[in-house]
Design a protein around this motif. Structure first.
Motif, PDB file in Angstrom:
ATOM      1  N   HIS A 163       0.617  -1.017   0.073  1.00 11.19           N
ATOM      2  CA  HIS A 163       0.168  -0.009   0.016  1.00 11.19           C
ATOM      3  C   HIS A 163       0.760   1.127  -0.071  1.00 11.19           C
ATOM      4  O   HIS A 163       0.318   2.334   0.036  1.00 11.19           O
ATOM      5  N   ARG A 165       3.000   4.425  -1.271  1.00  7.59           N
ATOM      6  CA  ARG A 165       3.131   4.951  -2.471  1.00  7.59           C
ATOM      7  C   ARG A 165       4.539   5.942  -2.314  1.00  7.59           C
ATOM      8  O   ARG A 165       4.626   6.787  -1.313  1.00  7.59           O
ATOM      9  N   THR A 202       4.216   1.511  -9.840  1.00  8.04           N
ATOM     10  CA  THR A 202       2.741   0.681  -9.876  1.00  8.04           C
ATOM     11  C   THR A 202       3.251  -0.626 -10.307  1.00  8.04           C
ATOM     12  O   THR A 202       3.759  -0.931 -11.266  1.00  8.04           O
ATOM     13  N   LEU A 225      -0.883  15.395  -4.098  1.00  8.70           N
ATOM     14  CA  LEU A 225      -1.125  14.043  -4.378  1.00  8.70           C
ATOM     15  C   LEU A 225      -1.080  13.320  -2.889  1.00  8.70           C
ATOM     16  O   LEU A 225      -2.071  12.609  -2.645  1.00  8.70           O
ATOM     17  N   CYS A 226      -0.324  13.774  -1.979  1.00 13.45           N
ATOM     18  CA  CYS A 226      -0.104  13.088  -0.594  1.00 13.45           C
ATOM     19  C   CYS A 226      -1.341  13.460  -0.078  1.00 13.45           C
ATOM     20  O   CYS A 226      -1.901  12.560   0.729  1.00 13.45           O
ATOM     21  N   LYS A 228      -4.233  14.067  -0.919  1.00 17.27           N
ATOM     22  CA  LYS A 228      -5.591  13.251  -1.547  1.00 17.27           C
ATOM     23  C   LYS A 228      -5.468  11.708  -1.198  1.00 17.27           C
ATOM     24  O   LYS A 228      -6.467  11.334  -0.949  1.00 17.27           O
ATOM     25  N   GLU A 229      -4.259  11.347  -1.318  1.00 18.26           N
ATOM     26  CA  GLU A 229      -4.075   9.912  -1.145  1.00 18.26           C
ATOM     27  C   GLU A 229      -3.549   9.164  -0.141  1.00 18.26           C
ATOM     28  O   GLU A 229      -4.124   8.092   0.272  1.00 18.26           O
ATOM     29  N   ARG A 230      -3.012  10.182   0.937  1.00 12.41           N
ATOM     30  CA  ARG A 230      -2.435   9.313   2.174  1.00 12.41           C
ATOM     31  C   ARG A 230      -3.537   8.974   2.972  1.00 12.41           C
ATOM     32  O   ARG A 230      -4.687   9.661   3.175  1.00 12.41           O
ATOM     33  N   ARG A 231      -3.487   7.718   3.877  1.00  8.57           N
ATOM     34  CA  ARG A 231      -4.472   7.265   4.761  1.00  8.57           C
ATOM     35  C   ARG A 231      -4.468   8.332   5.948  1.00  8.57           C
ATOM     36  O   ARG A 231      -3.127   8.176   6.482  1.00  8.57           O
ATOM     37  N   THR A 287      -1.244   4.523   1.347  1.00 10.73           N
ATOM     38  CA  THR A 287      -2.473   5.038   0.693  1.00 10.73           C
ATOM     39  C   THR A 287      -3.656   4.244   1.621  1.00 10.73           C
ATOM     40  O   THR A 287      -3.427   3.329   2.283  1.00 10.73           O
TER      41      THR A 287
END
Length: 287
Positions: A163, A165, A202, A225-226, A228-231, A287
């Protein structure tokens, strides 16, 4: 409490201090610079290597870790009384090192059949680079100190690398193109227009996520991006090379946009610098 040996390779970019503190064995990749063979992360610091890399008449090369290096490692760990070993490897799509580790494990068990049960060896393909898996090794070593079992830790590391990124921008594409290891960069066009790629991996393969104009927009794009995507609630890390100015700007953007500083800021080592170039910034997050 079981004694667990943690091993990885030098492309994980784990600092010497963390290696020593947590008893992590890092196997150094051989780097060939002109007529010299150097051990990645042993014979030089990252900042020293950036200067050597820029001054070199041709891009240095690095070799894979061969099965013998792993067999020796497994032998030493068993003799030292460890109960299990967890090795987390560089992306198998970019190096035969992972396959060599698997081969070494089979060779080791052929020589020591009793060890299949008594000394389990877990080998994990990270499918990424740098602290994308180095951070997982560090956390795994900390989990071992809390009494977690080897299967439990190996599963946690596997889940992390499944998971994680890694997003980055090679601000100077000469090295990524000439090394051929980051295939997407070789196909990138638009440098004459001042465009910079924002890249990731990927399933082990390099991929361009976006093309932005200018270094200022690189920082904004990576941070967005971080965000938006980071858990939520998970740590993130900052990757840098020799461009301290852009690294500082990225750290400040994280503070502003994400509300916190990276858990760690670290320099890429020799193997990563050869393939992506020393002029690089990026983030690592789950992510």
């Amino acid at each position: 409490m079981a004694r667990i040996k943690f091993t990885t390779d030098s492309a994980a970019d784990i600092s010497p201090a963390a290696q020593q503190e947590l008893d992590i064995q890092v196997l150094p990749f051989p780097i060939i610079l002109g007529e010299r063979e150097l051990a990645d992360g042993v014979d030089f610091t990252p900042d020293d290597f950036y200067e050597m890399l820029l001054a070199a008449p041709s891009i240095p090369t690095h070799a894979q870790l061969n099965p013998y290096a792993f067999t020796q490692c497994f032998e030493e760990a068993q003799e030292a009384g460890y109960d299990a070993l967890i090795h987390t490897s560089i992306n198998s799509k970019g190096s035969a090192t992972f396959q060599n580790a698997l081969q070494a494990r089979e060779d080791f068990y052929e020589d020591h059949p009793e060890a299949r049960e008594a000394f389990p060896i877990h080998i994990i393909d990270s499918k990424v680079y740098t602290m994308g898996y180095g951070w997982a090794v560090i956390q795994g070593a900390r989990m071992a100190r809390e009494g977690k079992s080897a299967p439990e830790i190996a599963a946690w590391i596997q889940d992390w690398v499944d998971h994680v990124r890694v997003i980055f921008s090679p601000l100077d594409l000469r090295f990524a193109k000439r090394s051929g290891r980051i295939s997407a960069a070789a196909a990138f066009v638009g440098e004459a227009l001042g465009l910079k790629p924002v890249m990731t991996f990927t399933d082990g393969e390099s991929k361009i996520l976006s093309k932005v104009r200018g270094e200022k927009n690189v920082v904004a794009s990576i941070t967005a991006l971080c965000k938006k995507e980071r858990r939520p609630g998970t740590p993130f890390l900052l990757i840098r090379g020799n461009n301290l100015e852009q690294a500082a700007k990225l750290e400040e953007a994280c503070r502003q946009e994400l509300g916190e500083a990276p858990a760690l800021q670290f320099p890429i080592g020799g193997v990563i610098a050869i393939n992506a170039g020393p002029n690089l910034v990026g983030l690592v997050y789950r992510t």
